[in-house]
Write a protein that holds these residues in place. Structure first.
Motif, short mmCIF file in Angstrom:
data_model
loop_
_atom_site.label_atom_id
_atom_site.label_comp_id
_atom_site.label_asym_id
_atom_site.label_seq_id
_atom_site.Cartn_x
_atom_site.Cartn_y
_atom_site.Cartn_z
N ARG A 1 0.83 -1.21 0.00
CA ARG A 1 0.00 0.00 0.00
C ARG A 1 0.87 1.27 0.00
NH1 ARG A 1 -3.84 -1.62 -2.39
NH2 ARG A 1 -2.21 -3.12 -2.85
N LEU B 1 -4.14 5.83 4.27
CA LEU B 1 -3.66 5.52 2.93
C LEU B 1 -3.69 6.76 2.05
CD1 LEU B 1 -5.48 2.13 2.17
CD2 LEU B 1 -3.10 2.45 2.83
N ASN C 1 -4.54 8.90 -1.12
CA ASN C 1 -5.68 8.85 -2.03
C ASN C 1 -5.21 8.85 -3.47
OD1 ASN C 1 -8.04 8.58 -0.52
ND2 ASN C 1 -8.05 10.73 0.04
N GLN D 1 -6.09 3.51 -5.02
CA GLN D 1 -6.52 3.35 -3.62
C GLN D 1 -7.72 4.25 -3.36
OE1 GLN D 1 -2.24 2.08 -1.55
NE2 GLN D 1 -2.99 4.16 -1.21
N THR D 2 -8.64 4.24 -4.31
CA THR D 2 -9.85 5.05 -4.21
C THR D 2 -11.07 4.15 -4.27
OG1 THR D 2 -8.82 7.02 -5.18
CG2 THR D 2 -11.20 6.88 -5.33
N LYS E 1 -9.95 0.52 -2.08
CA LYS E 1 -9.45 0.62 -0.70
C LYS E 1 -9.76 -0.68 0.04
CE LYS E 1 -10.03 5.62 0.02
NZ LYS E 1 -8.61 5.95 0.27
N LEU F 1 -8.37 3.91 7.13
CA LEU F 1 -7.75 2.93 6.23
C LEU F 1 -8.77 2.21 5.34
CD1 LEU F 1 -4.94 1.35 8.46
CD2 LEU F 1 -4.69 2.96 6.58
N THR F 2 -10.04 2.59 5.47
CA THR F 2 -11.05 2.05 4.57
C THR F 2 -11.79 3.22 3.94
OG1 THR F 2 -12.89 0.47 4.39
CG2 THR F 2 -12.73 1.71 6.45
N VAL F 3 -12.96 2.97 3.37
CA VAL F 3 -13.69 4.03 2.67
C VAL F 3 -14.37 4.99 3.64
CG1 VAL F 3 -14.07 2.67 0.60
CG2 VAL F 3 -15.70 2.48 2.47
N GLY G 1 -11.92 7.43 3.29
CA GLY G 1 -10.51 7.80 3.34
C GLY G 1 -10.16 8.65 4.53
N SER H 1 -17.51 7.65 7.15
CA SER H 1 -17.16 6.23 7.20
C SER H 1 -17.97 5.51 8.27
CB SER H 1 -15.66 6.08 7.47
OG SER H 1 -15.28 4.71 7.45
#
Length: 498
Positions: free
Chosen positions: A300, A435, A437, A441-442, A446, A463-465, A467, A476
């Motif tokens: 990553r 992470l 963007n 990694q979008t 992700k 670290l997930t959606v 961002g 999120s």
């Protein structure tokens, strides 16, 4: 009533927990630290109140939407003031630009730097508003479990205008050519954790957020948001347990049965990991129950970490505004030393927040509260000697700019860097922002908000959606809670997991 366990009391964890409690779940948050807030903790020393993490309040509409989910508003909990200037950019000891909050004044400033750029700014903002309306209004609210979620006529029909596949760096150069204007417009991208050439042009929506929606400050400090969220969560019945670190997630028959802490154990019908995703996977789950391998995580692209200084000064510091960006060294060199050839920067750019310029409550009378941030590559060794070296570098340049001594007036100083991010937040590689963007990694690229092997285990946070950042973290939490409700329903009676 179904029992939901949320691991971590940061923005995303509080958001998810509150939404589930509102839907009838019996929700407990387990937090390893002594206070809620995650990276947005606060501490007090010698009359100073220091926000430890986030310091920018952008996208006020997202905060309003969050509280409106529960019939509340921001004004029910804290007072917001709009900053003017929004921020200051320092290009050298005698060259600086204050970014006015008023759009007409901003256009006049742009025109003074590059002829014709006022109209170009209007054009840019027109495009960026569309991206904001679609991106923040719709795009980021998708759970991103499948590419098919994005087979939407609005997104597909406007793929070109959304600039899903162009780079921000190339996009911005369609409008401006002045080096100074490019630096000003590329600045918000730094908060996304990638260089402009590697960031999708979709994220020009950040410029719209900053220019059109404004830069704000909650009186009392950024932790006021956390206090508001905790109060709302508790009003909804969420039980927040502090100083209780999770040690294991017990899985049987592809279903979480219990969450084990260093204090006790909790039966669970639903578990949401709102702490560091990598830590939860690698340390709390058996290998057979994980979404991703170490090879995956190591591949990553991370956003930067940070070297932070919390500094209390017993005099006022001249020339600073609330937010101050020191672009008095080469951005490309510093970016290369973060992303391409990771090492401690040779001539770092840095940021100084002086919230006491706006809020007298965060420092003693006549004193100044300074928060200093240097973006650095993740996973660097950060001993006291190297921290002190960079403190001296930054303070020398800061003193040169303001024209008077600061160091001899420092009455309190504390640093925070890579190893602290790891110790306090289990942060993967000691990152500060999550992470990067990048295009790869979008959205659905992700780490997934849903565990693919364990039926009732979900994830939320940076670290997930969608961002990194405070507004995305609020989103999120709501997104993952809505996914739980979609799959398992509202909980007004006992839930049986098939």
């Amino acid at each position: 009533m179904s029992k939901a366990i949320v691991i971590g009391a940061g923005f995303a964890g509080l958001s998810a927990a509150t939404k589930l409690a509102d839907a009838g779940y019996d929700v407990t948050i387990l937090e390893k630290n002594a206070t809620a807030g995650g990276r947005a903790r606060v501490f007090e020393e010698k009359g100073f109140t220091f926000d430890m993490g986030p310091s920018w309040y952008w996208m006020p509409d997202v905060f309003e939407r969050y509280f409106a989910e529960f019939g509340k508003s921001v004004a029910d909990y804290y007072e917001l003031v709009r900053l003017d200037p929004s921020y200051k950019v320092i290009f050298g000891p005698t060259e600086e630009v204050d970014l006015p909050a008023n759009l007409d004044e901003l256009k006049a400033l742009f025109e003074s730097i590059e002829q014709g750029s006022a109209k170009k700014l209007e054009d840019f903002l027109y495009e960026s508003k569309y991206k904001y309306d679609v991106g923040i209004g719709e795009f980021v609210w998708k759970p991103s479990l499948s590419i098919t979620e994005f087979f939407d006529y609005r997104i597909l029909s406007k793929a070109i205008s959304l600039d899903l596949f162009a780079s921000f760096g190339k996009h911005i150069r369609k409008f401006f050519s002045s080096r100074r204007l490019l630096q000003l417009m590329e600045f918000p991208i730094l908060f996304l954790g990638a260089t402009p050439k590697n960031t999708p042009a979709l994220y020009s929506l950040m410029n719209y957020a900053e220019i059109a929606l404004g830069t704000w400050y909650p009186m009392g400090g950024m932790h006021e948001i956390v206090k508001a969220m905790v109060k709302l969560a508790e009003e909804k019945g969420v039980n927040i347990k502090l100083n209780e670190a999770v040690k294991r997630i017990e899985v049987e028959n592809k279903t979480v049965q219990k969450v084990i802490t260093d204090v006790g154990e909790y039966e669970a019908d639903i578990v949401i990991g709102a702490g560091d995703y990598h830590h939860i996977e690698s340390q709390l789950l058996k290998e057979t129950d994980r979404n991703y391998s170490e090879k995956y995580w190591n591949s990553r692209t991370m956003a930067p970490s940070s070297l932070l200084f919390y500094v209390g000064v017993d005099r006022k510091v001249d020339k600073l505004t609330h937010h101050n960006l020191f672009f008095d060294e080469d951005f490309d060199i510093h970016a290369d030393e973060i992303y391409t050839h990771p090492k401690w920067p040779s001539k770092p750019l840095f940021y100084v927040s002086a919230p006491s310029k706006t809020d007298a409550s965060v420092a003693p009378e006549g004193a100044e509260n300074l928060f200093i941030l240097i973006p650095i590559a993740p996973d660097l060794a950060d001993g006291e000697d190297v921290r002190e070296k960079y403190y001296e570098i930054v303070m020398e340049r800061l003193e040169k700019y303001v024209g008077h001594s600061i160091r001899k007036h420092v009455v309190y100083k504390r640093s925070f860097a890579v190893s602290d991010f790891k110790n306090d937040y289990h942060s993967f590689r000691g990152n500060a922002y999550g992470l990067a963007n990048t295009l790869l990694q979008t959205a659905f690229l992700k780490p997934s908000l849903k565990n693919k092997k364990v039926k009732n285990l979900f994830y939320t946070g940076q670290l997930t959606v969608p961002g990194p950042g405070v507004p995305p973290s609020l989103i999120s939490g709501l997104v993952v809670a809505n996914q739980v409700i979609t799959e398992f329903g509202k909980s007004h009676k006992e839930l049986t997991i098939a």
